[in-house]
Design a protein around this motif. Structure first.
Motif, PDB file in Angstrom:
ATOM      1  N   ASP A 130      62.096 -74.992  61.451  1.00  9.86           N
ATOM      2  CA  ASP A 130      62.224 -76.444  61.585  1.00  9.86           C
ATOM      3  C   ASP A 130      62.411 -77.156  60.252  1.00  9.86           C
ATOM      4  N   HIS A 131      62.575 -76.395  59.173  1.00  6.22           N
ATOM      5  CA  HIS A 131      62.871 -76.969  57.863  1.00  6.22           C
ATOM      6  C   HIS A 131      63.926 -76.116  57.164  1.00  6.22           C
ATOM      7  N   THR A 132      64.810 -76.779  56.447  1.00  5.72           N
ATOM      8  CA  THR A 132      65.885 -76.064  55.758  1.00  5.72           C
ATOM      9  C   THR A 132      65.333 -75.021  54.804  1.00  5.72           C
ATOM     10  N   ALA A 133      64.290 -75.358  54.076  1.00  5.71           N
ATOM     11  CA  ALA A 133      63.746 -74.429  53.073  1.00  5.71           C
ATOM     12  C   ALA A 133      63.287 -73.126  53.710  1.00  5.71           C
ATOM     13  N   TRP A 134      62.682 -73.196  54.896  1.00  6.34           N
ATOM     14  CA  TRP A 134      62.235 -71.975  55.578  1.00  6.34           C
ATOM     15  C   TRP A 134      63.434 -71.118  55.962  1.00  6.34           C
TER      16      TRP A 134
ATOM     17  N   LYS B 285      73.293 -66.658  58.396  1.00  7.11           N
ATOM     18  CA  LYS B 285      73.266 -68.004  57.830  1.00  7.11           C
ATOM     19  C   LYS B 285      72.590 -68.961  58.808  1.00  7.11           C
ATOM     20  N   LEU B 286      72.655 -70.238  58.491  1.00 14.13           N
ATOM     21  CA  LEU B 286      71.957 -71.271  59.265  1.00 14.13           C
ATOM     22  C   LEU B 286      72.933 -72.212  59.949  1.00 14.13           C
ATOM     23  N   LEU B 287      72.509 -72.690  61.110  1.00 12.82           N
ATOM     24  CA  LEU B 287      73.183 -73.805  61.759  1.00 12.82           C
ATOM     25  C   LEU B 287      72.398 -75.054  61.382  1.00 12.82           C
ATOM     26  N   TYR B 288      73.007 -75.873  60.525  1.00 14.18           N
ATOM     27  CA  TYR B 288      72.341 -77.099  60.074  1.00 14.18           C
ATOM     28  C   TYR B 288      72.652 -78.202  61.079  1.00 14.18           C
ATOM     29  N   ASP B 289      71.663 -78.513  61.907  1.00 12.55           N
ATOM     30  CA  ASP B 289      71.804 -79.576  62.894  1.00 12.55           C
ATOM     31  C   ASP B 289      71.344 -80.878  62.243  1.00 12.55           C
ATOM     32  N   ILE B 290      72.294 -81.763  62.025  1.00 19.12           N
ATOM     33  CA  ILE B 290      72.040 -82.993  61.268  1.00 19.12           C
ATOM     34  C   ILE B 290      71.002 -83.862  61.980  1.00 19.12           C
ATOM     35  N   TYR B 291      71.109 -83.961  63.291  1.00 19.07           N
ATOM     36  CA  TYR B 291      70.145 -84.739  64.075  1.00 19.07           C
ATOM     37  C   TYR B 291      68.727 -84.200  63.872  1.00 19.07           C
ATOM     38  N   HIS B 292      68.551 -82.901  64.057  1.00 16.61           N
ATOM     39  CA  HIS B 292      67.220 -82.306  63.963  1.00 16.61           C
ATOM     40  C   HIS B 292      66.643 -82.431  62.555  1.00 16.61           C
ATOM     41  N   MET B 293      67.463 -82.208  61.542  1.00 11.69           N
ATOM     42  CA  MET B 293      66.948 -82.240  60.174  1.00 11.69           C
ATOM     43  C   MET B 293      66.726 -83.662  59.670  1.00 11.69           C
ATOM     44  N   GLN B 294      67.427 -84.625  60.216  1.00 11.92           N
ATOM     45  CA  GLN B 294      67.106 -86.017  59.886  1.00 11.92           C
ATOM     46  C   GLN B 294      65.697 -86.356  60.378  1.00 11.92           C
TER      47      GLN B 294
END
Length: 303
Positions: free
Chosen positions: A197-201, A215-224
């Motif tokens: 639930d965090h980019t760093a993890w 790699k990661l799926l960066y979901d902009i909604y979730h990470m905002q």
């Protein structure tokens, strides 16, 4: 109004404008009107044509009330080149319409039961092993995966467990050039207790695996929701990101001016990293014309 009618009308406009230009060569008084018609036509085309710097995709589950074939037709009309989060049984329909699947699925158990729990490792390996070659054979290059919920587990233990489970699949993923892509989800609103639930993890997990095929799926909604600071985070971690999702915050609805994120700036930041992949629209249309909202979102993101 049908798209065929719109195209016929556009062709008539082109023909009429071209004829006006030809006439204006003989009739100077008509020249200004012809130029004006052409300028209006060019302006209309500029408003609808996509720039090509972002490859646009849409997540099927957000439009479940629309039959897949109809969604494919609409996607082509809007300018999308991918429909994602669909499994092997649906890929032939995409192929029929010359559409890609930027983020396939069909191997995971659930979002809650993932690679952070060794109890599921054997089953997950059995599920992923046949699908990875299927993805490659279909001409796709990614496959989604999930961390699972914490259930009292520390971040460190979750990392160790994910490494242990995913390492069993990395040789196969590398052989078939398929990138296993773990989605970053918020655990505050939508997915309580989810571990990645965090980019760093997620970045730390990617570093420990040490493979270009994770790699990661960066979901902009979730990470905002979880951490904000979206543009800086993308710029600093783009090497570990293989895909992006959109949605409006709050509410996960349209990405227009009804919500707090400014997507043109975010998309420009993504393009500036050198990213050549897809951006998937994953918002839930709130208004009465879902495909109109989808078209609008593509235009907003087309920087």
């Amino acid at each position: 109004m049908s798209s065929n009618y719109s195209r016929r009308r556009l062709l008539k406009t082109v023909a009429g404008s071209a004829a006006a230009v030809g006439t204006s060569l003989l009739l100077p008084h008509g020249a200004q009107a012809a130029i004006t018609n052409m300028d209006l036509l060019k302006e209309s085309l500029q408003q609808t044509a996509l720039k090509g710097r972002i490859k646009h995709s849409v997540c099927k589950w957000c439009y479940d009330k629309i039959p897949l074939e109809d969604l494919c037709k609409a996607a082509k009309d809007i300018g999308l080149t991918s429909i994602e989060l669909v499994g092997p049984a649906e890929w032939p329909v995409l192929k029929k319409y010359d559409l890609y699947c930027a983020m396939p699925w069909g191997a995971h158990k659930t979002l809650e039961r993932g690679f952070n729990d060794p109890t599921y490792h054997d089953e997950l390996v059995r599920l992923y092993e046949p699908v990875i070659p299927q993805v490659a054979a279909a001409g796709f290059d990614k496959l989604i995966c999930f961390s699972g919920n914490r259930k009292g587990m520390s971040d460190e233990q979750g990392l160790e467990n994910c490494v242990q489970g995913l390492k069993r699949l990395m040789p196969l993923a590398e052989k078939h050039k398929v990138t296993l892509t773990m989605e970053l989800l918020n655990s505050k609103v939508n997915h309580k207790d989810y571990q990645c639930d965090h980019t760093a993890w997620g970045v730390e997990l990617a570093k420990r695996l040490g493979s270009e095929r994770f790699k990661l799926l960066y979901d902009i909604y979730h990470m905002q929701i979880m951490e904000g600071d979206v543009i800086r985070t993308i710029k600093e971690n783009h090497a570990y990101i293989s895909h992006y999702h959109t949605a409006g915050v709050p509410g996960r609805n349209e990405i227009n001016d009804t919500q707090e994120l400014f997507y043109p700036a975010i998309m420009k930041a993504i393009v500036d990293t050198g990213y050549k992949g897809y951006v998937g629209q994953e918002f839930i249309p709130k208004h009465g014309a879902p495909l109109a909202s989808l078209r609008e979102s593509v235009q907003i993101c087309d920087v």
